[in-house]
Design a protein around this motif. Structure first.
Motif, PDB file in Angstrom:
ATOM      1  N   TYR A 217     -11.732  -4.380  50.422  1.00 47.95           N
ATOM      2  CA  TYR A 217     -11.223  -3.108  50.943  1.00 47.95           C
ATOM      3  C   TYR A 217     -11.161  -3.081  52.470  1.00 47.95           C
ATOM      4  N   GLU A 218     -11.172  -4.251  53.102  1.00 43.32           N
ATOM      5  CA  GLU A 218     -11.220  -4.291  54.564  1.00 43.32           C
ATOM      6  C   GLU A 218     -10.006  -3.631  55.211  1.00 43.32           C
ATOM      7  N   ALA A 219      -8.870  -3.589  54.522  1.00 44.13           N
ATOM      8  CA  ALA A 219      -7.663  -2.995  55.100  1.00 44.13           C
ATOM      9  C   ALA A 219      -7.798  -1.489  55.294  1.00 44.13           C
ATOM     10  N   TYR A 220      -8.813  -0.889  54.681  1.00 43.49           N
ATOM     11  CA  TYR A 220      -9.004   0.560  54.781  1.00 43.49           C
ATOM     12  C   TYR A 220      -9.919   0.963  55.936  1.00 43.49           C
ATOM     13  N   ILE A 221     -10.455  -0.022  56.636  1.00 47.05           N
ATOM     14  CA  ILE A 221     -11.357   0.278  57.754  1.00 47.05           C
ATOM     15  C   ILE A 221     -10.582   0.948  58.882  1.00 47.05           C
ATOM     16  N   ARG A 222     -11.084   2.092  59.346  1.00 50.23           N
ATOM     17  CA  ARG A 222     -10.461   2.825  60.449  1.00 50.23           C
ATOM     18  C   ARG A 222     -11.261   2.694  61.745  1.00 50.23           C
ATOM     19  N   ASP A 223     -12.545   2.478  61.625  1.00 45.89           N
ATOM     20  CA  ASP A 223     -13.429   2.366  62.791  1.00 45.89           C
ATOM     21  C   ASP A 223     -13.309   0.956  63.364  1.00 45.89           C
ATOM     22  N   GLU A 224     -12.861   0.851  64.609  1.00 47.03           N
ATOM     23  CA  GLU A 224     -12.622  -0.466  65.212  1.00 47.03           C
ATOM     24  C   GLU A 224     -13.898  -1.261  65.446  1.00 47.03           C
ATOM     25  N   ASN A 225     -15.049  -0.624  65.331  1.00 46.08           N
ATOM     26  CA  ASN A 225     -16.318  -1.318  65.532  1.00 46.08           C
ATOM     27  C   ASN A 225     -16.885  -1.923  64.240  1.00 46.08           C
ATOM     28  N   ILE A 226     -16.225  -1.671  63.126  1.00 45.41           N
ATOM     29  CA  ILE A 226     -16.696  -2.187  61.839  1.00 45.41           C
ATOM     30  C   ILE A 226     -16.058  -3.548  61.572  1.00 45.41           C
ATOM     31  N   PRO A 227     -16.823  -4.565  61.208  1.00 41.46           N
ATOM     32  CA  PRO A 227     -16.249  -5.896  60.959  1.00 41.46           C
ATOM     33  C   PRO A 227     -15.364  -5.913  59.714  1.00 41.46           C
ATOM     34  N   HIS A 228     -14.260  -6.629  59.807  1.00 42.94           N
ATOM     35  CA  HIS A 228     -13.354  -6.820  58.674  1.00 42.94           C
ATOM     36  C   HIS A 228     -13.715  -8.067  57.877  1.00 42.94           C
ATOM     37  N   SER A 229     -14.383  -8.996  58.526  1.00 41.21           N
ATOM     38  CA  SER A 229     -14.753 -10.257  57.889  1.00 41.21           C
ATOM     39  C   SER A 229     -16.175 -10.628  58.289  1.00 41.21           C
ATOM     40  N   ILE A 230     -16.895 -11.256  57.376  1.00 44.41           N
ATOM     41  CA  ILE A 230     -18.250 -11.700  57.710  1.00 44.41           C
ATOM     42  C   ILE A 230     -18.211 -12.823  58.730  1.00 44.41           C
ATOM     43  N   TYR A 231     -17.058 -13.511  58.841  1.00 42.81           N
ATOM     44  CA  TYR A 231     -16.956 -14.612  59.786  1.00 42.81           C
ATOM     45  C   TYR A 231     -16.809 -14.136  61.233  1.00 42.81           C
ATOM     46  N   GLU A 232     -16.782 -12.837  61.436  1.00 41.88           N
ATOM     47  CA  GLU A 232     -16.879 -12.293  62.788  1.00 41.88           C
ATOM     48  C   GLU A 232     -18.297 -12.440  63.328  1.00 41.88           C
ATOM     49  N   ILE A 233     -19.236 -12.749  62.430  1.00 39.52           N
ATOM     50  CA  ILE A 233     -20.641 -12.915  62.805  1.00 39.52           C
ATOM     51  C   ILE A 233     -20.938 -14.399  63.008  1.00 39.52           C
ATOM     52  N   LYS A 234     -21.533 -14.729  64.135  1.00 36.77           N
ATOM     53  CA  LYS A 234     -21.860 -16.121  64.448  1.00 36.77           C
ATOM     54  C   LYS A 234     -22.787 -16.715  63.391  1.00 36.77           C
ATOM     55  N   LYS A 342     -14.143   7.520  54.577  1.00 37.80           N
ATOM     56  CA  LYS A 342     -13.686   7.449  55.967  1.00 37.80           C
ATOM     57  C   LYS A 342     -13.142   6.071  56.327  1.00 37.80           C
ATOM     58  N   ASN A 343     -13.769   5.037  55.803  1.00 42.86           N
ATOM     59  CA  ASN A 343     -13.320   3.660  56.023  1.00 42.86           C
ATOM     60  C   ASN A 343     -13.116   2.929  54.703  1.00 42.86           C
ATOM     61  N   ALA A 344     -12.972   3.700  53.642  1.00 41.88           N
ATOM     62  CA  ALA A 344     -12.822   3.133  52.302  1.00 41.88           C
ATOM     63  C   ALA A 344     -12.168   4.174  51.398  1.00 41.88           C
ATOM     64  N   PRO A 345     -11.530   3.733  50.319  1.00 44.27           N
ATOM     65  CA  PRO A 345     -10.833   4.665  49.423  1.00 44.27           C
ATOM     66  C   PRO A 345     -11.732   5.285  48.359  1.00 44.27           C
ATOM     67  N   TYR A 346     -13.051   5.210  48.551  1.00 46.79           N
ATOM     68  CA  TYR A 346     -13.990   5.762  47.580  1.00 46.79           C
ATOM     69  C   TYR A 346     -14.844   6.851  48.207  1.00 46.79           C
ATOM     70  N   LEU A 347     -15.118   7.899  47.415  1.00 44.67           N
ATOM     71  CA  LEU A 347     -16.013   8.967  47.823  1.00 44.67           C
ATOM     72  C   LEU A 347     -17.206   8.974  46.880  1.00 44.67           C
ATOM     73  N   TRP A 348     -18.386   9.042  47.452  1.00 44.32           N
ATOM     74  CA  TRP A 348     -19.644   8.997  46.706  1.00 44.32           C
ATOM     75  C   TRP A 348     -20.245  10.398  46.798  1.00 44.32           C
ATOM     76  N   VAL A 349     -20.282  11.090  45.676  1.00 41.35           N
ATOM     77  CA  VAL A 349     -20.580  12.517  45.671  1.00 41.35           C
ATOM     78  C   VAL A 349     -21.885  12.793  44.934  1.00 41.35           C
ATOM     79  N   LYS A 350     -22.763  13.537  45.572  1.00 38.67           N
ATOM     80  CA  LYS A 350     -24.042  13.907  44.973  1.00 38.67           C
ATOM     81  C   LYS A 350     -23.819  14.938  43.879  1.00 38.67           C
TER      82      LYS A 350
END
Length: 409
Positions: A217-234, A342-350
């Protein structure tokens, strides 16, 4: 007489979404005039974009001519798609991969379920909780998960993701061989920051663990500070396998195409300590058990990377995220506690206080004709929540929120 694999008998009789379908069908039989609106199962509703349709038509025409007909394709996938993946999904983010590290598949579900085959059955596993059921079920099928008791698997380490820890999994206090992470998360719709993801990569490197990272679901990320890929991490190339899919990115749930990345630096060891490249093992596994994704599907996937395809798929993603915003606002106004969306197409509701997730599922179905997904179906930490998806038609989403509001009165 042949003996069955008794590990299959440890699984529940039905897959979560099969149970939901049965309950919904029972409701439809008893309420034939009621129009049910499904916000539960995460299937898409918007049609394929024009660039994809054009590419598929062209590919079909090629298959009709002797000069351009194609039979079996390469198990890895065609180079034209793998090169597009390298350039657009990774190089554009400063991530350098080799084409031989990309394996095209028929959707992320297949590979996330099958990947465990290349590691020994007695490796320990850890999962975020709640979690997509396929991760645990596929491990249970070969005996790695232990026995299912009181809502938990005895040999699985759970990393609870709850409101109390802001849905951020905490590192375990012991070594775990195989770690499943999914971000943006299904089902909670929450995300993991680079700093938090770095903790997991460092843990895996210290403990020589393997991370299975589902970023469907990485294409749904809106926050530019959130990683799209784990390979962004050294260091992630030495400890992580990444899964991607076009199912929700481009509406390919019926077309079937995705891919898996296995860097050549990633190794596991034999019992006598000999290092083995997992890339090589997966290549051997795929060559034996998989005949490749269809040429037509791969040309369709390639089209999503064209300027037209990127713009058109982004519009569809924006449409679904618009649904998520409508739902988020409406449910908040009705007094529900809502996470994700907000950054994904799923809502988790209590769920309301004192009501378990299956009971709320049934009350919502019979009271408003709305289908959700009970949170407990994703693991013990999912109890007391339901999942809504934003993949519906806009008019259905608006109608559903109206119905829920009337029902709540």
């Amino acid at each position: 007489m042949a003996l069955v694999n008794e590990h299959f008998l440890k699984l529940s009789n039905n897959y979560l979404f099969s149970d939901i379908a049965k309950k919904v069908n029972a409701f439809k039989v008893s309420h034939p005039k009621e129009r049910v609106i499904s916000l539960g199962i995460g299937d898409v509703t918007q049609p394929l974009c024009p660039a994809v349709i054009e590419a598929m038509h062209k590919a079909i025409d090629e298959m009709s001519k002797k000069e351009t007909f194609r039979g079996y394709g390469p198990e890895h996938g065609y180079d034209f798609l793998r090169e597009a993946i390298l350039k657009n999904d990774y190089l554009s983010r400063g991530i350098h991969l080799d084409i031989s590290e990309i394996f095209v598949n028929d959707g992320a579900k297949s590979d996330t379920g099958n990947i465990q085959e290349i590691l020994r059955w007695d490796n320990s596993i850890g999962v975020t909780d709640p979690i997509y059921p396929v991760y645990i079920d596929s491990n249970a099928m070969i005996g790695r998960a232990g026995v299912f008791e009181n809502g938990r698997w005895s040999s699985v380490t759970y990393f609870p993701c709850t409101a109390e820890n802001n849905f951020t999994p905490q590192l375990p206090d012991h070594r775990v061989d195989m770690i499943y992470l999914c971000y943006p998360n299904n089902p909670t719709g929450t995300v993991l920051s680079k700093d938090e993801l770095r903790k997991w990569v460092n843990f895996a490197l210290r403990n020589e663990s393997v991370i299975f990272y589902d970023s469907a679901y990485e294409a749904y990320i809106r926050d530019e500070n959130i990683p799209h890929s784990i390979y962004e991490i050294k260091g992630a190339r030495k400890c992580a396998i990444e899964f991607r899919s076009y199912s929700k990115t481009a509406g390919f749930t019926g077309v079937r195409c995705g891919y898996t990345v296995i860097p050549k630096e990633l190794q596991a060891v034999t019992l006598d300590g000999k290092p083995v490249e997992l890339n090589h093992l997966w290549e051997r596994r795929q060559s034996t058990k998989f005949n490749g994704t269809s040429y037509i599907s791969q040309r369709a996937a390639e089209a999503t990377y064209t300027p037209e395809g990127r713009e058109q798929t982004r519009k569809t993603i924006d449409y679904y995220m618009g649904n998520a915003e409508i739902m988020h606002q409406a449910l908040n106004k009705l007094g529900f506690t809502v996470y994700g969306g907000k950054n994904a197409p799923y809502l988790w509701v209590k769920t309301p206080i004192g009501m378990d997730s299956w009971k709320f599922f049934e009350q919502l179905l019979y009271g408003a004709g709305i289908v959700c997904t009970p949170g407990v179906g994703f693991g013990p930490s999912g109890e007391g929540y339901i999942r809504f998806t934003a993949f519906g038609n806009r008019e259905d989403v608006e109608e559903a929120m109206k119905r829920i509001g009337e029902w709540m009165k």
